[in-house]
Scaffold this motif. Structure first.
Motif, PDB file in Angstrom:
ATOM      1  N   CYS A   1       5.493 -22.903  24.669  1.00 50.18           N
ATOM      2  CA  CYS A   1       4.928 -22.118  25.614  1.00 50.18           C
ATOM      3  C   CYS A   1       3.457 -22.020  26.293  1.00 50.18           C
ATOM      4  CB  CYS A   1       4.997 -20.293  25.342  1.00 50.18           C
ATOM      5  SG  CYS A   1       3.981 -19.890  25.487  1.00 50.18           S
ATOM      6  N   GLY A   2       3.448 -22.436  27.102  1.00 49.03           N
ATOM      7  CA  GLY A   2       2.928 -22.442  28.333  1.00 49.03           C
ATOM      8  C   GLY A   2       0.837 -21.504  27.520  1.00 49.03           C
ATOM      9  N   PHE A   3       1.780 -21.093  27.775  1.00 50.01           N
ATOM     10  CA  PHE A   3       0.329 -20.019  26.750  1.00 50.01           C
ATOM     11  C   PHE A   3      -0.447 -21.071  26.200  1.00 50.01           C
ATOM     12  CE2 PHE A   3       3.085 -16.859  29.246  1.00 50.01           C
ATOM     13  CZ  PHE A   3       2.137 -16.738  30.678  1.00 50.01           C
TER      14      PHE A   3
ATOM     15  N   ASP B   1      11.579 -13.518  38.412  1.00 46.42           N
ATOM     16  CA  ASP B   1      12.728 -14.181  38.725  1.00 46.42           C
ATOM     17  C   ASP B   1      13.511 -12.272  38.450  1.00 46.42           C
ATOM     18  OD1 ASP B   1      12.235 -16.050  40.053  1.00 46.42           O
ATOM     19  OD2 ASP B   1      13.078 -17.594  38.608  1.00 46.42           O
ATOM     20  N   GLY B   2      12.993 -11.614  38.567  1.00 47.36           N
ATOM     21  CA  GLY B   2      14.048 -10.089  37.852  1.00 47.36           C
ATOM     22  C   GLY B   2      14.019  -9.748  37.194  1.00 47.36           C
ATOM     23  N   CYS B   3      14.310 -10.538  36.217  1.00 49.83           N
ATOM     24  CA  CYS B   3      15.054  -9.664  34.527  1.00 49.83           C
ATOM     25  C   CYS B   3      13.871  -9.642  34.268  1.00 49.83           C
ATOM     26  CB  CYS B   3      14.642 -11.143  33.439  1.00 49.83           C
ATOM     27  SG  CYS B   3      13.245 -11.600  32.466  1.00 49.83           S
ATOM     28  N   GLY B   4      12.580  -9.100  34.389  1.00 52.06           N
ATOM     29  CA  GLY B   4      11.812  -7.835  33.943  1.00 52.06           C
ATOM     30  C   GLY B   4      10.433  -8.080  32.736  1.00 52.06           C
ATOM     31  N   ALA B   5      10.708  -9.266  32.901  1.00 50.65           N
ATOM     32  CA  ALA B   5       9.711  -9.463  31.074  1.00 50.65           C
ATOM     33  C   ALA B   5       8.808 -10.203  31.086  1.00 50.65           C
ATOM     34  CB  ALA B   5      10.671 -10.433  30.518  1.00 50.65           C
ATOM     35  N   LYS B   6       8.613 -10.633  32.501  1.00 56.10           N
ATOM     36  CA  LYS B   6       7.373 -11.725  32.556  1.00 56.10           C
ATOM     37  C   LYS B   6       6.388 -11.563  34.068  1.00 56.10           C
ATOM     38  CE  LYS B   6       6.134 -16.537  32.517  1.00 56.10           C
ATOM     39  NZ  LYS B   6       6.354 -18.311  32.955  1.00 56.10           N
ATOM     40  N   PHE B   7       5.586 -10.728  33.821  1.00 59.75           N
ATOM     41  CA  PHE B   7       4.052 -10.015  34.671  1.00 59.75           C
ATOM     42  C   PHE B   7       2.567 -10.684  35.098  1.00 59.75           C
ATOM     43  CE2 PHE B   7       7.203  -6.248  34.085  1.00 59.75           C
ATOM     44  CZ  PHE B   7       7.365  -6.117  35.428  1.00 59.75           C
TER      45      PHE B   7
ATOM     46  N   HIS C   1       7.557  -9.715  27.750  1.00 55.70           N
ATOM     47  CA  HIS C   1       7.080 -11.248  26.523  1.00 55.70           C
ATOM     48  C   HIS C   1       5.914 -12.029  26.933  1.00 55.70           C
ATOM     49  CE1 HIS C   1      10.396 -13.590  28.552  1.00 55.70           C
ATOM     50  NE2 HIS C   1       9.230 -14.209  28.302  1.00 55.70           N
ATOM     51  N   ALA C   2       6.465 -12.240  28.420  1.00 56.94           N
ATOM     52  CA  ALA C   2       5.075 -12.871  29.272  1.00 56.94           C
ATOM     53  C   ALA C   2       3.939 -11.849  29.798  1.00 56.94           C
ATOM     54  CB  ALA C   2       5.259 -13.975  29.720  1.00 56.94           C
ATOM     55  N   PHE C   3       2.340 -11.642  29.510  1.00 61.52           N
ATOM     56  CA  PHE C   3       2.063 -10.632  30.315  1.00 61.52           C
ATOM     57  C   PHE C   3       0.598 -11.574  30.630  1.00 61.52           C
ATOM     58  CE2 PHE C   3      -1.220  -6.971  31.118  1.00 61.52           C
ATOM     59  CZ  PHE C   3       0.212  -6.670  31.969  1.00 61.52           C
ATOM     60  N   SER C   4      -0.106 -11.797  32.023  1.00 60.59           N
ATOM     61  CA  SER C   4      -0.992 -12.677  32.320  1.00 60.59           C
ATOM     62  C   SER C   4      -2.189 -11.597  33.200  1.00 60.59           C
ATOM     63  CB  SER C   4      -1.455 -13.629  32.331  1.00 60.59           C
ATOM     64  OG  SER C   4      -0.978 -14.227  33.949  1.00 60.59           O
ATOM     65  N   GLN C   5      -2.959 -11.359  32.747  1.00 60.23           N
ATOM     66  CA  GLN C   5      -4.096  -9.991  33.514  1.00 60.23           C
ATOM     67  C   GLN C   5      -4.785 -11.284  33.605  1.00 60.23           C
ATOM     68  OE1 GLN C   5      -5.446  -6.775  31.267  1.00 60.23           O
ATOM     69  NE2 GLN C   5      -3.857  -7.081  29.783  1.00 60.23           N
TER      70      GLN C   5
END
Lengths: 140, 87
Positions: free
Chosen positions: A53-55, B28-34, B67-71
């Motif tokens: 995973c990239g992170f 790409d729209g699946c709503g799980a990575k922001f 499942h992926a959230f960077s802030q």
């Protein structure tokens, strides 16, 4: 033979469930054991040599940049219990997670930010690790 | 049920009195990575980990499936100086 197995399997199954519940790798006790009194522990997807995973990769790269190559790494993709357990343990919703001397330090964003603003050098110092970046002469 | 950036932004705006929120959907729209930028005066005097925990708290329910959230979490002052730097 088959009948004997059938006869014993329910008991065996219950015993296994009990053992699993007691020694779950996602339990607080288990994770305490993994992080307490350890200098640096990373819960990640994949392994330091092959991050998945990239992170997780970013966290390993940052640590390597500071000359830190020796740390405990746990691959949560191999252990669903641990994957959820470590999120509950730190009350932090994502992987990777970095622990220093038993304390949760942060995930990927925090490691990147601390790397950029120099705080990571200080944090590593607290754990008795001298960042390799200190040995690189600054460009004039 | 995938989340849209707009509904996440709205939650942060109300939950943290955020003056500026920008969420990008990288899935790409699946709503799980922001990725998420939040500007709020509630971050003042708080360390990065605490700031991120505030955001995680507001989006606790959503983050169970994202499942992926960077802030990035900035105070209004930090946000102003960042805008000036980049302009």
């Amino acid at each position: 033979m088959f009948r004997i197995l059938q006869r014993f399997s329910p008991v065996k199954r219950r015993a296994t469930t009990l053992i699993c519940a007691r020694y779950s790798t996602g339990s607080k006790e288990h994770i305490d054991g993994l992080v307490k009194e350890k200098n640096l522990v990373v819960f990640m997807k994949g392994t330091p040599d092959a991050p998945r995973c990239g992170f997780s990769n970013a966290v390993v790269q940052i640590l390597n940049m500071h000359g830190v190559e020796k740390f405990d790494a746990h691959n949560v993709l191999e252990d669903e219990d641990l994957r959820q357990g470590v999120k509950d343990y730190s009350n932090w919703p994502t992987i990777p997670q970095v622990y220093m001397q038993g304390e949760f330090l942060g995930g990927c964003d925090i490691m990147i930010e601390m790397h950029k603003n120099g705080e990571l050098i200080e944090e590593l110092k607290k754990a008795g690790i001298r960042s390799a970046l200190l040995d690189i002469p600054e460009e004039k | 049920m995938p989340y849209t950036p707009a509904e996440l932004e709205e939650k942060l705006r109300t939950g943290l009195d955020a003056t500026h929120v920008k969420i990008e959907d990288l899935s790409d729209g699946c709503g799980a990575k922001f990725s998420c930028l939040t500007v709020s005066s509630q971050f003042e005097g708080k360390a990065l980990l605490q700031r991120h925990r505030l955001v995680n708290g507001i989006l606790a329910e959503e983050l169970k499936t994202i499942h992926a959230f960077s802030q990035k979490t900035l105070t209004p002052q930090q946000w102003e100086s960042l805008k000036q730097e980049s302009s």
